[in-house]
Write a protein that holds these residues in place. Structure first.
Motif, PDB file in Angstrom:
ATOM      1  N   LEU B 107       0.739  -1.258   0.216  1.00  0.00           N
ATOM      2  CA  LEU B 107      -0.080  -0.239  -0.199  1.00  0.00           C
ATOM      3  C   LEU B 107       0.891   0.891  -0.251  1.00  0.00           C
ATOM      4  N   PHE B 108       0.545   1.839  -1.072  1.00  0.00           N
ATOM      5  CA  PHE B 108       1.504   2.786  -0.922  1.00  0.00           C
ATOM      6  C   PHE B 108       1.046   4.670  -0.998  1.00  0.00           C
ATOM      7  N   GLN B 109       1.432   5.550  -0.514  1.00  0.00           N
ATOM      8  CA  GLN B 109       0.949   6.515  -0.225  1.00  0.00           C
ATOM      9  C   GLN B 109       1.887   7.704  -0.702  1.00  0.00           C
ATOM     10  N   ARG B 123      -4.333   5.653  10.442  1.00  0.00           N
ATOM     11  CA  ARG B 123      -5.271   5.549   9.539  1.00  0.00           C
ATOM     12  C   ARG B 123      -5.586   3.810   9.593  1.00  0.00           C
ATOM     13  N   TRP B 125      -3.257   1.601  10.753  1.00  0.00           N
ATOM     14  CA  TRP B 125      -3.520   0.415  12.327  1.00  0.00           C
ATOM     15  C   TRP B 125      -5.293   0.603  12.300  1.00  0.00           C
ATOM     16  N   ALA B 126      -5.417   1.679  12.364  1.00  0.00           N
ATOM     17  CA  ALA B 126      -7.596   1.824  12.912  1.00  0.00           C
ATOM     18  C   ALA B 126      -7.970   1.004  12.346  1.00  0.00           C
ATOM     19  N   GLU B 127      -7.698   0.820  10.503  1.00  0.00           N
ATOM     20  CA  GLU B 127      -8.263   0.214   9.741  1.00  0.00           C
ATOM     21  C   GLU B 127      -8.121  -1.169   9.226  1.00  0.00           C
ATOM     22  N   HIS B 128      -7.055  -1.152   9.898  1.00  0.00           N
ATOM     23  CA  HIS B 128      -6.804  -2.822   9.607  1.00  0.00           C
ATOM     24  C   HIS B 128      -6.521  -3.263   8.352  1.00  0.00           C
ATOM     25  N   ARG B 129      -5.663  -2.028   7.929  1.00  0.00           N
ATOM     26  CA  ARG B 129      -5.055  -2.352   6.356  1.00  0.00           C
ATOM     27  C   ARG B 129      -3.359  -2.963   6.602  1.00  0.00           C
ATOM     28  N   VAL B 130      -2.934  -2.942   6.868  1.00  0.00           N
ATOM     29  CA  VAL B 130      -1.541  -3.030   6.438  1.00  0.00           C
ATOM     30  C   VAL B 130      -1.153  -4.320   7.776  1.00  0.00           C
ATOM     31  N   LEU B 151       1.727   1.734  18.461  1.00  0.00           N
ATOM     32  CA  LEU B 151       0.584   1.058  17.576  1.00  0.00           C
ATOM     33  C   LEU B 151       1.125  -0.521  17.877  1.00  0.00           C
TER      34      LEU B 151
END
Lengths: 363, 363
Positions: B107-109, B123, B125-130, B151
């Motif tokens: 995931l690149f930003q 975000r 972390w909270a969204e459980h994305r990575v 975190l």
DNA sequence: TCTTGACACTCAAGCGCTTTAGCAGTTCCC
DNA sequence: GGGAACTGCTAAAGCGCTTGAGTGTCAAGA
């Protein structure tokens, strides 16, 4: 600042529900702006969520039918050719700007070739990882639109000409034909009649569009000595081709390069052969970047706003994800910025003869 | 090839279970190499899964406790300064190579600054994305390691010096100090005693390391006229600083640039002032790329394998995700590739005087 | 007064996967 | 011959969220 909590525990809707004294469903309604809760409750729930630093779990969202909140971007480039390139980073930056507003993630992958790229799309689709993709470097006989159609994965093709065979895909493109026509017009106005276009990969759709336009323009204007030569985009090949055409009989008086990097490489090659730019030779770069202002002379270049290009593409993808119809959007025609590498063609005598001894063309 | 199915329906484990005549749990055991099924069943299930083109839904996996099968990478750069840069694309390409083997997504930003970067981590972390992140451009007083610790998000810092305060983070770094020492050694061997180091952003950890080392080396060797000047990494500022120091009294005989882009810009600026490289001035670029071979003269450069650097970082992150301990890994010291921009210092007379009229230093 | 129905909310199922507990059947051993 | 200890499998709960079907309440209309 939220109070210090034990480290690795994400707040969930259940937590919010408990704190706000309502059911989980009410929380869901409240946070998703759905009817079914009073304004008072909605506000309270929002406040609690905020306070807890809650963010929806994308996994859970994706699982319950919503999208994955992610779009994909694959760059098919042999690792070796990943060089100096400002276009992609700017494009991606533009894409991000738009995606970030909606909290969509960008899944990015670099692969070797288009076959691998297709495999990645299949995998992403099967893994439910992305809601849509952005496709770059469209080519003739491209397998990707068909595949994406088959998977019904929303997609925007960046840089392709409109393709009627795949009405499901949106297209964002720059008018290469118009730009090429304007460059040729400008160069002929300066008296150039022998122009060589040092192009990129022959398989790419935009390479072919540029070549076709150049040929058509040359025919229209009665220029006989105009040609395109394709390369692999490498600076090495650009330099080699430059040397070859400049050493040949009836060397061109103007060179048009498909990228800034190739133009810079070509400029150096020309200088080595003793050509003075722009006195002996005009050079135009297709794609502008800081690079063009870091060489001597500064390069005239076709400039487009790559960041904006990315934004436009991302916006189209969002529209598609929102259920909108596929569209074809044309971004502004690249503008030719005239700097110091273009000038009137030499008129004293047509250059000719094979070998150049390196002391300079006019000496 | 799988038989043609209706387009947008992903196969699930339930489908496999039905086709193979076993329960979903058995399928799960079979496909995850867990004990609990016979080899015969395992093989059958595998075959059916293969045939259906099944891939686990990352969403479902993530939701049931496994990771998100994704790692994050944030690039904090003002959009305006996203320029010609080969380092990041190569780094990312290396990272991908390793991640792809495990089917991990990237995931690149791109964001504006470190504050935004921290927000992105929160975000994600909270969204459980990575499952973990790769951090670049570590700086002095960096808020990121602390945040990631808080975190408990596994992370690898790329390019940082080992940091004892955050034992949870792995670090992959190149020995800037050693490289700087070798450059200074090389230049002094060539007789240079007035060296200016045109550095990058003052806040970055590696900028500071290089500056400190330069100062230490100068002291050790008794070089009085050695200094570092920080910039924003832009070609414009590099050129400006170059002009300033070359016009000043006691102009340096050697310039060391922190990036290839700055070196190229500086080279052009020096040429404008009439300095001949390497006769009047030696130039070294920190970071090698095609760019260094596209200017005249070719730039001597410190070269490191950025793709390999990325691979190493990704491998460390994988190790961390596998539950391994945090480690500090040093990649090979960048090698100085001597090309045509470095040579013996002028010995005829020390240059001096403020204004240079542009006709050349020795004229 | 009794129905209607709008409103504000709760219940429970389900998304696709993992995982614990449990359940038959077989083998083993004293 | 009757537990114990496997082996090979199934049932069911749960991850965090959405959503359609229900439930209770209150005000308006008949």
């Amino acid at each position: 600042m939220p109070t210090r909590r034990s480290p690795a525990r994400r707040p969930t809707m259940k937590d919010i529900a408990r704190r706000a004294g309502v059911s989980e469903s009410a929380v869901s309604f409240a946070l998703n702006d759905r009817p079914g809760v009073s304004e008072a409750t909605r506000a309270r729930v929002r406040r609690v969520a905020e306070q807890l630093g809650w963010r929806p779990s994308t996994a859970a969202r994706a699982l319950s039918g919503e999208g994955a909140a992610t779009v994909g971007f694959v760059l098919a480039r042999p690792a070796a050719t990943l060089g100096v390139d400002s276009f992609f980073l700017q494009l991606v930056s533009g894409i991000q700007g738009v995606l970030a507003e909606r909290h969509l993630g960008l899944l990015f992958q670099v692969v070797e070739d288009v076959a691998d790229e297709c495999a990645v799309y299949r995998r992403w689709w099967a893994e439910h990882r992305v809601d849509g993709v952005l496709v770059v470097d469209p080519r003739a006989d491209d397998p990707r639109p068909g595949l994406l159609d088959e998977l019904s994965l929303p997609a925007v093709v960046i840089g392709g000409a409109p393709d009627e065979r795949h009405p499901g895909l949106s297209t964002v493109w720059a008018d290469d034909a118009g730009a090429m026509a304007s460059v040729v017009g400008e160069l002929t106005a300066l008296g150039h009649r022998r122009i060589v276009h040092i192009a990129g990969l022959p398989g790419l759709a935009h390479t072919q569009r540029r070549i076709r336009t150049l040929r058509a323009e040359a025919a229209r204007r009665g220029l006989a000595e105009v040609e395109s030569v394709t390369t692999d985009y490498s600076d090495a090949e650009a330099a080699a081709v430059t040397r070859r055409v400049l050493r040949g009989p009836a060397a061109p008086t103007a060179l048009v390069y498909d990228t800034d990097v190739m133009a810079v490489a070509g400029l150096a090659a020309a200088a080595e052969l003793g050509f003075s730019v722009p006195a002996d030779l005009s050079v135009v770069a297709w794609e502008d970047s800081a690079l063009c202002r870091m060489v001597t002379p500064w390069l005239s270049a076709l400039s487009r706003d790559s960041v904006e290009f990315g934004k436009t593409a991302a916006r189209e993808l969002l529209a598609l994800l929102d259920g909108g119809p596929a569209r074809t959007v044309r971004v502004p025609v690249p503008r030719l910025i005239e700097r110091d590498s273009t000038g009137p063609a030499r008129t004293d005598r047509p250059r000719s003869g094979a070998a150049n001894d390196g002391t300079g063309p006019g000496a």
